[in-house]
Design a protein around this motif. Structure first.
Motif, short mmCIF file in Angstrom:
data_model
loop_
_atom_site.label_atom_id
_atom_site.label_comp_id
_atom_site.label_asym_id
_atom_site.label_seq_id
_atom_site.Cartn_x
_atom_site.Cartn_y
_atom_site.Cartn_z
N ILE A 267 18.78 -8.94 -6.36
CA ILE A 267 18.46 -7.54 -6.11
C ILE A 267 18.81 -6.68 -7.33
CG2 ILE A 267 19.16 -5.50 -4.77
CD1 ILE A 267 19.45 -7.33 -2.34
N LYS A 268 19.98 -6.92 -7.90
CA LYS A 268 20.38 -6.16 -9.09
C LYS A 268 19.41 -6.41 -10.24
CE LYS A 268 25.35 -5.86 -8.17
NZ LYS A 268 26.70 -6.28 -8.62
N SER A 269 18.98 -7.67 -10.40
CA SER A 269 18.05 -7.99 -11.47
C SER A 269 16.72 -7.27 -11.28
CB SER A 269 17.83 -9.51 -11.52
OG SER A 269 16.85 -9.84 -12.48
N LEU A 270 16.23 -7.26 -10.05
CA LEU A 270 14.97 -6.57 -9.75
C LEU A 270 15.11 -5.07 -10.01
CD1 LEU A 270 14.00 -8.46 -6.47
CD2 LEU A 270 12.79 -8.59 -8.66
N LEU A 271 16.24 -4.50 -9.59
CA LEU A 271 16.45 -3.07 -9.76
C LEU A 271 16.56 -2.67 -11.23
CD1 LEU A 271 18.95 -2.35 -6.84
CD2 LEU A 271 16.56 -1.63 -7.00
N ARG A 272 17.15 -3.57 -12.05
CA ARG A 272 17.25 -3.26 -13.50
C ARG A 272 15.87 -3.09 -14.11
NH1 ARG A 272 21.74 -6.80 -13.52
NH2 ARG A 272 20.41 -8.59 -14.00
N ARG A 273 14.91 -3.84 -13.61
CA ARG A 273 13.55 -3.71 -14.15
C ARG A 273 12.78 -2.57 -13.48
NH1 ARG A 273 13.75 -9.42 -13.60
NH2 ARG A 273 12.38 -9.37 -11.79
N TYR A 274 13.06 -2.35 -12.18
CA TYR A 274 12.26 -1.40 -11.42
C TYR A 274 12.69 0.04 -11.62
CZ TYR A 274 10.61 1.21 -7.34
OH TYR A 274 10.07 2.17 -6.53
N LEU A 275 14.00 0.31 -11.61
CA LEU A 275 14.46 1.70 -11.63
C LEU A 275 14.08 2.45 -12.90
CD1 LEU A 275 17.92 1.44 -9.85
CD2 LEU A 275 15.75 2.29 -8.93
N PRO A 276 14.23 1.86 -14.11
CA PRO A 276 13.80 2.60 -15.30
C PRO A 276 12.32 2.92 -15.27
CG PRO A 276 15.19 0.75 -15.90
CD PRO A 276 14.84 0.58 -14.45
N ARG A 277 11.51 1.98 -14.74
CA ARG A 277 10.07 2.21 -14.67
C ARG A 277 9.77 3.35 -13.70
NH1 ARG A 277 8.41 -2.76 -13.06
NH2 ARG A 277 7.95 -2.20 -10.90
N GLN A 278 10.48 3.38 -12.57
CA GLN A 278 10.27 4.44 -11.60
C GLN A 278 10.70 5.79 -12.16
OE1 GLN A 278 13.00 5.01 -8.42
NE2 GLN A 278 11.39 5.19 -6.90
N THR A 279 11.82 5.81 -12.86
CA THR A 279 12.30 7.06 -13.45
C THR A 279 11.28 7.62 -14.44
OG1 THR A 279 14.58 6.32 -13.21
CG2 THR A 279 14.16 8.11 -14.74
N GLU A 280 10.71 6.72 -15.23
CA GLU A 280 9.70 7.14 -16.20
C GLU A 280 8.48 7.70 -15.49
OE1 GLU A 280 7.92 7.69 -19.97
OE2 GLU A 280 9.98 7.34 -19.33
N ALA A 281 8.07 7.01 -14.41
CA ALA A 281 6.90 7.47 -13.67
C ALA A 281 7.14 8.83 -13.04
CB ALA A 281 6.55 6.45 -12.58
N GLN B 51 0.83 -1.21 0.00
CA GLN B 51 0.00 0.00 0.00
C GLN B 51 0.86 1.26 0.00
OE1 GLN B 51 -2.81 -0.13 3.25
NE2 GLN B 51 -3.62 -2.12 2.64
N MET B 52 2.14 1.11 0.40
CA MET B 52 3.01 2.28 0.51
C MET B 52 4.07 2.36 -0.56
SD MET B 52 3.59 2.39 4.65
CE MET B 52 3.85 0.64 4.87
N THR B 53 4.38 1.23 -1.20
CA THR B 53 5.49 1.24 -2.14
C THR B 53 5.28 0.20 -3.23
OG1 THR B 53 7.87 0.90 -2.38
CG2 THR B 53 6.78 -0.38 -0.69
N ASP B 54 5.81 0.51 -4.41
CA ASP B 54 5.81 -0.49 -5.49
C ASP B 54 7.22 -1.01 -5.72
OD1 ASP B 54 6.94 1.75 -6.56
OD2 ASP B 54 5.82 1.69 -8.44
N ALA B 55 8.11 -0.76 -4.75
CA ALA B 55 9.48 -1.28 -4.85
C ALA B 55 9.46 -2.81 -4.85
CB ALA B 55 10.31 -0.76 -3.68
N PRO B 56 10.38 -3.44 -5.58
CA PRO B 56 10.42 -4.91 -5.59
C PRO B 56 10.68 -5.47 -4.20
CG PRO B 56 12.35 -3.97 -6.67
CD PRO B 56 11.40 -2.85 -6.43
N ILE B 57 10.01 -6.57 -3.88
CA ILE B 57 10.15 -7.24 -2.60
C ILE B 57 10.69 -8.65 -2.85
CG2 ILE B 57 8.94 -8.16 -0.58
CD1 ILE B 57 6.98 -5.82 -0.81
N LEU B 58 11.83 -8.93 -2.24
CA LEU B 58 12.48 -10.23 -2.37
C LEU B 58 12.31 -10.99 -1.06
CD1 LEU B 58 14.41 -12.29 -3.73
CD2 LEU B 58 16.31 -10.91 -2.87
N PHE B 59 11.60 -12.12 -1.12
CA PHE B 59 11.37 -12.92 0.08
C PHE B 59 12.57 -13.82 0.37
CE2 PHE B 59 6.69 -12.26 -0.48
CZ PHE B 59 6.45 -11.77 0.81
#
Length: 241
Positions: A115-129, A72-80
């Motif tokens: 973590i690096k793999s998740l960030l490669r997908r997440y950071l460009p999307r966040q920057t665009e947003a 509810q607070m973040t769309d950051a990737p979560i690694l269990f």
């Protein structure tokens, strides 16, 4: 990587220390650690993280239980991280909002690679947003007004707002740093056909301050400019649109 913030959530200090050490060697410099689900929720309310490493078996509420609250607070990737290995456990992790899964005991280098793999997908999307205008979202730092959803959030918490209080606050948000007299506010929010009522405006301004100000008796956001009227001060972040 020094601009990437990572939250590590695990009740085992040895695991936190090991992951933190490996991540620091990989130049991830902004790393916070907590040992319970409640502390993880509190951390996400105070800070924006780019990745969260979340142990499933936490004391109190488990990682699976708090994950929906984090979502509810973040769309950051979560690694269990978990010792559970069944397909049901893994599917449950994905169902509650997780993005990836590592089974204990693990090689810390594998965790860093994921973590690096998740960030490669997440950071460009966040920057665009961040680059795109967020139509109808007004962010003043301490509080946000989401016009499409009709919501007011103060320090990340959803705050109930009666219709006319919300309409008056929304009007101020759309015109930050502009002074309006009470008569102007009544005309713009209550309608030109309505009879001006200064007391009604004052009551609604008081109700807004109760919701958005840290100290409503000493307002710093919705202020009175003596002899001229009222204005909503634009914070450092400014309106989000």
């Amino acid at each position: 990587m020094d601009e990437v913030s990572i939250l590590l959530v695990d009740d085992e200090q040895a695991i936190l220390h090991m992951l933190r050490t490996v991540l620091l060697k990989e130049q991830f410099l902004d790393i916070d650690t907590v040992t319970s689900g409640e502390d993880a929720i509190a951390a996400c309310k105070k800070k924006t993280y780019h990745c969260i490493v979340l142990d499933v078996m936490l004391p109190g509420r488990s990682g699976l239980e708090i994950c929906p609250f984090l979502r509810q607070m973040t769309d950051a990737p979560i690694l269990f991280l978990t010792a559970k290995t069944t397909d049901y456990d893994k599917l449950t992790g994905f169902a509650v909002g997780g993005d990836d899964y590592v089974v204990k005991p693990f090689n810390p280098l594998e965790v860093v690679a994921r973590i690096k793999s998740l960030l490669r997908r997440y950071l460009p999307r966040q920057t665009e947003a961040e680059r795109l205008p967020q139509e109808g979202i007004y962010d003043f730092g301490r509080f946000q007004v989401m016009e499409p959803a009709g919501e007011l959030r103060v320090e990340g918490q959803l705050v109930y707002c009666p219709a006319l209080v919300y309409q008056l606050l929304l009007f101020f948000c759309k015109h930050p740093n502009r002074i309006f007299t009470k008569s102007e506010l009544y005309e713009r929010v209550w309608g030109s056909e309505a009879i001006s009522d200064d007391n009604t405006v004052m009551v609604h301004i008081h109700r807004i301050r109760e919701r958005i100000e840290a100290d409503p008796s000493a307002p710093e956001l919705l202020v009175n400019v003596r002899g001229l009227g009222y204005k909503l001060i634009q914070s450092g972040m400014g309106p989000g649109r």
